[in-house]
Design a protein around this motif. Structure first.
Motif, PDB file in Angstrom:
ATOM      1  N   ASP A  77      15.133   5.732 -18.431  1.00  0.00           N
ATOM      2  CA  ASP A  77      14.587   7.086 -18.449  1.00  0.00           C
ATOM      3  C   ASP A  77      15.700   8.128 -18.443  1.00  0.00           C
ATOM      4  O   ASP A  77      15.668   9.100 -19.209  1.00  0.00           O
ATOM      5  CB  ASP A  77      13.669   7.312 -17.238  1.00  0.00           C
ATOM      6  CG  ASP A  77      12.403   6.470 -17.310  1.00  0.00           C
ATOM      7  OD1 ASP A  77      12.048   6.049 -18.426  1.00  0.00           O
ATOM      8  OD2 ASP A  77      11.796   6.239 -16.255  1.00  0.00           O
ATOM      9  N   GLU A  78      16.700   7.913 -17.566  1.00  0.00           N
ATOM     10  CA  GLU A  78      17.808   8.867 -17.481  1.00  0.00           C
ATOM     11  C   GLU A  78      18.616   8.874 -18.770  1.00  0.00           C
ATOM     12  O   GLU A  78      19.057   9.926 -19.244  1.00  0.00           O
ATOM     13  CB  GLU A  78      18.678   8.542 -16.278  1.00  0.00           C
ATOM     14  CG  GLU A  78      17.987   8.800 -14.936  1.00  0.00           C
ATOM     15  CD  GLU A  78      18.863   8.423 -13.768  1.00  0.00           C
ATOM     16  OE1 GLU A  78      19.907   7.757 -13.990  1.00  0.00           O
ATOM     17  OE2 GLU A  78      18.514   8.790 -12.630  1.00  0.00           O
ATOM     18  N   LYS A  80      17.508   8.060 -21.765  1.00  0.00           N
ATOM     19  CA  LYS A  80      16.702   8.696 -22.805  1.00  0.00           C
ATOM     20  C   LYS A  80      16.726  10.210 -22.648  1.00  0.00           C
ATOM     21  O   LYS A  80      16.880  10.949 -23.630  1.00  0.00           O
ATOM     22  CB  LYS A  80      15.270   8.185 -22.726  1.00  0.00           C
ATOM     23  CG  LYS A  80      14.361   8.763 -23.782  1.00  0.00           C
ATOM     24  CD  LYS A  80      12.958   8.190 -23.646  1.00  0.00           C
ATOM     25  CE  LYS A  80      12.035   8.805 -24.689  1.00  0.00           C
ATOM     26  NZ  LYS A  80      10.651   8.271 -24.579  1.00  0.00           N
ATOM     27  N   LYS A  81      16.601  10.672 -21.407  1.00  0.00           N
ATOM     28  CA  LYS A  81      16.629  12.116 -21.168  1.00  0.00           C
ATOM     29  C   LYS A  81      17.976  12.714 -21.563  1.00  0.00           C
ATOM     30  O   LYS A  81      18.044  13.805 -22.124  1.00  0.00           O
ATOM     31  CB  LYS A  81      16.345  12.409 -19.699  1.00  0.00           C
ATOM     32  CG  LYS A  81      14.896  12.157 -19.281  1.00  0.00           C
ATOM     33  CD  LYS A  81      14.711  12.445 -17.796  1.00  0.00           C
ATOM     34  CE  LYS A  81      13.280  12.183 -17.358  1.00  0.00           C
ATOM     35  NZ  LYS A  81      13.091  12.401 -15.902  1.00  0.00           N
ATOM     36  N   GLN A  84      18.161  12.862 -25.360  1.00  0.00           N
ATOM     37  CA  GLN A  84      17.300  13.936 -25.852  1.00  0.00           C
ATOM     38  C   GLN A  84      17.907  15.303 -25.559  1.00  0.00           C
ATOM     39  O   GLN A  84      17.843  16.210 -26.390  1.00  0.00           O
ATOM     40  CB  GLN A  84      15.910  13.822 -25.212  1.00  0.00           C
ATOM     41  CG  GLN A  84      15.108  12.641 -25.730  1.00  0.00           C
ATOM     42  CD  GLN A  84      13.782  12.484 -25.012  1.00  0.00           C
ATOM     43  OE1 GLN A  84      13.655  12.838 -23.849  1.00  0.00           O
ATOM     44  NE2 GLN A  84      12.789  11.957 -25.708  1.00  0.00           N
TER      45      GLN A  84
END
Length: 244
Positions: A77-78, A80-81, A84
């Motif tokens: 998640d980190e 991917k963030k 992005q």
């Protein structure tokens, strides 16, 4: 549901760093639950205590499993963030360029479109005139039995056929801006609904989509009730006792 000497929560729970151990813990809890949650009503304090313990253990196991999931997904998640966040400003700029360029093209494209409509109308009128000329020539040829007039009528028929084909192509043509190596930029029609009479619209959907309307109204009523509102016109707010 019969009382037994079975107990739950005695296996110490799973470690918080392994999916297999967590799965084993929950499977064991499921087996115990199946022995007590068999459709028979709870009738004794002993069984009630066991079922209450099942609720507590189920909540704890669900929370532990969700924490493990979050921990395992956190790096992804980190990551991917972070990706992005790095790319979003760049991509946003391209979106801005495209959106602004499209707006800039619209007036010119509308001008092209008006010119195209005029050409299509001229072609239509030309085709109509050509067809009428053919019809008039054929009538004259038939009335006179003149071979030259018949030949002239046949020539006019071919000319009228061509004019109609040209008119059809002109009518289908689009006002597009050519782009080398890519698709042309053209106008398209976008339809948007603007509500001018809410009462009329509501009555329309009451007739045509009553189930969808009722589902939406139920959602709004549930939201208000959950927010603590107890007086809602057209709604009977009922209380129900459930296990906390």
């Amino acid at each position: 549901m019969s009382e037994t000497d079975r107990s739950i929560g005695d296996n110490g729970g799973p470690p918080l760093d392994a999916l297999p151990a967590m799965s084993l813990h929950i499977d064991t809890l499921m087996e115990t639950a199946q022995g007590f949650l068999d459709g028979e009503p709870v009738e004794t304090a002993e069984v009630a205590a066991i079922v209450a313990k099942l609720i507590d253990e189920g909540r704890k196991a669900g929370k532990d499993a969700d924490n493990l999931r979050k921990e395992e997904a956190k790096p992804f998640d980190e990551g991917k963030k972070a990706v992005q966040a790095r790319w979003k400003p760049v991509i946003d700029k391209t979106d801005l360029i495209v959106a602004t360029a499209k707006r800039a093209l619209v007036p010119y494209q509308m001008k092209l479109e008006a010119e195209q409509r005029e050409r299509a109308e001229q072609a239509r009128r030309k085709a109509e005139a050509a067809r009428q000329a053919q019809i008039d020539a054929e009538r004259a040829a038939q009335a006179s039995a003149d071979l030259e007039a018949a030949q002239r009528a046949d020539e006019l028929r071919r000319a009228a056929d061509k004019a109609e084909r040209d008119a059809s192509r002109a009518n289908k043509a689009t006002a597009a801006v050519a782009v080398e190596g890519a698709r042309a930029i053209s106008l398209r029609t976008v339809w948007r609904a603007e509500i001018t009479d809410r009462r009329a619209l509501l009555q329309h959907y009451m007739r045509t989509r009553p189930d969808d309307l009722e589902a939406w109204l139920q959602m709004q009523a549930d939201r208000d009730v959950h927010a603590g509102i107890r007086m809602i016109p057209g709604v009977l707010v009922k209380d129900e006792r459930v296990a906390a």
